[in-house]
Design an enzyme around this catalytic site. Structure first.
Site, mmCIF file in Angstrom:
data_model
loop_
_atom_site.group_PDB
_atom_site.id
_atom_site.type_symbol
_atom_site.label_atom_id
_atom_site.label_comp_id
_atom_site.label_asym_id
_atom_site.label_seq_id
_atom_site.Cartn_x
_atom_site.Cartn_y
_atom_site.Cartn_z
ATOM 1 C CD GLU A 175 23.266 17.063 -7.521
ATOM 2 O OE1 GLU A 175 23.482 18.250 -8.364
ATOM 3 O OE2 GLU A 175 22.572 16.151 -8.130
ATOM 4 C CD GLU A 373 18.141 14.420 -8.358
ATOM 5 O OE1 GLU A 373 18.574 14.913 -9.208
ATOM 6 O OE2 GLU A 373 17.965 15.197 -7.212
HETATM 7 C C1 BG6 Z 1 20.277 17.123 -10.099
HETATM 8 C C2 BG6 Z 1 19.403 18.335 -9.351
HETATM 9 O O1 BG6 Z 1 21.467 17.583 -10.125
HETATM 10 O O2 BG6 Z 1 20.084 17.413 -11.536
HETATM 11 C C3 BG6 Z 1 17.937 18.337 -9.776
HETATM 12 O O3 BG6 Z 1 19.326 17.491 -7.929
HETATM 13 C C4 BG6 Z 1 18.011 18.618 -11.389
HETATM 14 O O4 BG6 Z 1 17.266 19.301 -8.959
HETATM 15 C C5 BG6 Z 1 18.594 17.185 -11.867
HETATM 16 O O5 BG6 Z 1 16.778 18.955 -11.871
HETATM 17 C C6 BG6 Z 1 18.520 17.416 -13.209
HETATM 18 O O6 BG6 Z 1 19.352 18.645 -13.899
HETATM 19 P P1 BG6 Z 1 18.390 19.230 -14.972
HETATM 20 O O7 BG6 Z 1 19.103 20.890 -15.049
HETATM 21 O O8 BG6 Z 1 18.115 18.935 -16.126
HETATM 22 O O9 BG6 Z 1 17.218 19.769 -14.369
#
Ligand code: BG6
Length: 476
Positions: A175, A373
Site C-alpha cells: 500500500e 487483503e
Molecule cells: C490494510 C493494511 O490497509 O488495512 C493492514 O495493509 C491493516 O496492515 C488493514 O491492518 C486493516 O486496517 P486496520 O486499521 O483495521 O488494521
C-alpha cells in the site's frame, strides 16, 4: 473462466501487527515501535523516542514471534493454501544501514517459511509492510532520500537469497499508493508508509511526490533484482484501492469519481507499463513539483515490470462534489453512500466494489491479480460457553467471495488467490486496537495488551474450512 484447482485460499498478516518481541533476536527499532494505541475515533500517537508508561502495541503484537508454530498449525487445520507474511526490515538490518545482516532475524523467517511448507502452505512474502528501521528516517529522511533505495535493495537481496528456494511469491511493498500530493493526507497515513508525519513536512507536495516516486523506483528495481536472483520468482506489489463512485449521474461528478479512483493507479501504471506515466510528470510540473527521472531510472521502469498485482480491498467511497457540506463526509473523505452499510469503524461494506475493481484493474493491465487483503473489522464477544459467533463476518466474506467468483467465472478476470485480512486477530494498523478484530481465530487480549493470548476458533473458522475444502463451491 473457472476457479483453478490450485487457487490460493488463505490469509495475510504483517510482522509489526503480530510478532511482538520488538527487542528480541537482535531486532532494531522500527517506525511502528513508536506508535501508541489509539481508541475509537482517536488517532494513534506517534513518538520520536520510546517513552515510559506509553503502550506500544507492536512491542507485544499477539506474540506470533514465539507462537508461530501453534498459529500456523491452526491455519493448516483450516486447510490454508497460502499465508502472506511480511519481513520486518528492522529484524534483518536493525539500523537499515548496517554492513551485515542480523543472522538471527534471517533464521527466524526461514523457520516460519519452513513451518508453512511443512503444511504445504504457500508463503507469500511482503518486503515492506510499514516496517522500516527508524534510523533510516532519522539519519537519511526516509524515502525522500535515494540512498534509502539502496539500503532497501540490500535488504531485498538478503531476503531473496535467504529464501531463494523456498519462496516463489513476493510483494515489494504494501500500500505505498496512499502517498500522493493530490490526496488529503493525515499524520498516521504518511507515517505508517514512510515514518514521517504529514503535519511536519516542510514542502508537503514536493515531499509526497518524491516519496511516491522513490518508492515506485525501489519497487521496479527490486523486481529486476529478484528476477536476476531467481527467474522463477513471481514478484508483485500490493495496493490498497477503493473504487470511488459518483454521487449522481451529473457528468462532472462522474468524471470526478473516475479521476479520483484513478489517482491511486499511477504507481501501478509505472510498475506495469514500462515507464513512469507522462500524465503524472506533467501533473507534477503543473503544480511546481520537480521529479528528476534519470536514464538509469527509465531502464529500471522498463525492465522491472510486475508479475502480478496484489489488491487489498475493504471499502468503496463516493466522490466529493464542489460545494459538498463537510458534515456529509465519510470517515476517509468522500461522502456517505446511502446504499451501503458501514462497519463500526465507518468502512463501507460493498461486495460489488471488489468485482468492479477486479474488472477495472484486469482490463487495464491484463496481469493476474491476487486479492491480498479483504475482511471485516468487528468487535467479537466470547459467550458463556466460550464460543464466538461471528456470523456478521461470515456474511461479509461470503458476499465478497461470491463477487470474486462472479468476476472470475462471468467476467473472465484472472484472479488466482484470495487472502483474508487477517486470519487471526491482531493489532489494527490504523487504530492500534486489539478490539478491531478480523480473524477466524480469536486471541484473548484486550486493547491494553492484557489477556491470556489463548487462541480460540470462532464460528467463521469452520465456515472458512468448508469454503477452502470445496474450492469456493460451498459458501453456506
Ligand atoms: C490494510 C493494511 O490497509 O488495512 C493492514 O495493509 C491493516 O496492515 C488493514 O491492518 C486493516 O486496517 P486496520 O486499521 O483495521 O488494521
Amino acid at each position: 473462466m473457472k476457479i483453478s484447482d490450485d487457487f490460493l485460499w488463505g490469509g495475510s498478516i504483517a510482522a509489526h501487527q503480530c510478532e511482538g518481541a520488538y527487542d528480541e533476536g537482535g531486532k532494531g527499532l522500527g517506525i511502528m515501535d513508536l506508535v501508541s494505541v489509539g481508541a475509537y475515533g482517536q488517532p494513534r500517537k506517534i513518538y520520536s523516542k520510546l517513552e515510559k508508561n506509553v503502550l506500544y502495541p507492536s512491542h507485544y503484537g499477539i506474540d506470533f514471534y514465539h507462537r508461530y508454530k501453534e498459529d500456523i498449525a491452526l491455519l493448516a487445520e483450516m486447510g490454508f493454501k497460502a499465508l502472506r507474511i511480511s519481513v520486518d526490515w528492522s529484524r534483518i538490518y536493525p539500523n537499515g544501514d548496517d554492513s551485515n545482516p542480523n543472522q538471527k532475524g534471517i533464521e527466524y523467517y526461514q523457520n516460519v517459511v519452513k513451518e508453512l511448507r511443512k503444511y504445504k502452505i504457500e508463503p507469500i512474502v511482503t518486503l515492506y509492510h510499514f516496517e522500516m528501521p527508524i534510523n533510516l528516517v532519522n539519519k537519511y529522511g526516509s524515502w525522500t532520500n535515494k540512498k534509502v533505495i539502496d539500503f532497501y535493495l540490500k535488504f531485498c537481496r538478503t531476503m531473496f537469497e535467504a529464501l531463494k528456494d523456498t519462496v516463489k511469491y513476493w510483494s515489494t511493498f504494501n500500500e505505498m499508493n496512499h502517498i500522493d500530493p493530490q490526496t488529503q493526507a493525515t499524520d498516521i497515513f504518511t507515517y505508517i508508509i514512510a515514518g514521517l508525519k504529514y503535519s511536519e513536512l516542510t514542502d508537503k507536495k514536493q515531499t509526497l511526490a518524491t516519496i511516491g516516486y522513490n518508492m515506485t523506483l525501489a519497487s521496479v528495481k527490486a523486481v529486476r533484482l529478484g528476477h536476476e536472483i531467481n527467474h522463477n520468482f513471481k514478484i508483485g506489489c500490493v495496493f490498497g484501492i477503493e473504487p470511488v463512485y459518483p454521487v449522481n449521474c451529473d457528468p462532472a461528478n462522474v468524471l470526478k469519481a473516475y479521476l479520483q479512483t484513478d489517482r491511486d493507479f499511477y504507481q501501478i501504471d509505472a510498475m506495469c507499463n514500462g515507464e513512469f506515466p507522462k500524465y503524472k510528470i506533467q501533473e507534477y510540473f503543473n503544480n511546481g513539483i520537480n521529479i528528476k527521472i534519470t536514464e538509469a531510472d527509465k531502464n529500471d521502469f522498463k525492465f522491472g515490470k510486475l508479475d502480478y498485482i496484489g489488491m487489498n480491498y475493504y471499502a468503496s467511497s463516493v466522490a466529493e462534489y464542489e460545494g459538498a457540506d463537510s458534515k456529509e463526509s465519510a470517515l476517509f473523505g468522500g461522502l456517505q453512500n446511502p446504499y451501503l452499510e458501514t462497519s463500526k469503524w465507518g468502512w463501507t461494506i460493498d461486495p460489488i466494489g471488489i468485482r468492479y475493481l477486479l474488472n477495472y484493474t484486469y482490463r487495464k493491465y491484463g496481469l493476474p491479480i491476487m486479492i491480498t487483503e479483504n475482511g471485516l473489522g468487528a468487535v467479537d464477544k466470547v459467550d458463556g460457553n466460550g464460543q464466538i459467533n461471528d456470523n456478521y463476518r461470515i456474511d461479509y466474506l461470503k458476499k465478497h467471495i461470491s463477487a470474486i467468483e462472479k468476476a472470475i467465472e462471468e467476467d473472465n478476470v484472472d484472479c488466482f488467490g484470495y487472502l483474508t485480512w487477517a486470519p487471526i486477530d491482531l493489532i489494527s494498523a490504523t487504530t492500534g486496537q486489539m478490539s478491531k478484530r478480523y480473524g477466524f481465530i480469536y486471541v484473548d487480549q484486550d486493547d491494553g495488551g492484557k489477556g491470556t493470548k489463548k487462541r480460540i476458533r470462532k464460528e467463521s473458522f469452520n465456515w472458512y474450512k468448508r469454503v477452502i475444502a470445496s474450492n469456493g463451491n460451498n459458501l453456506s
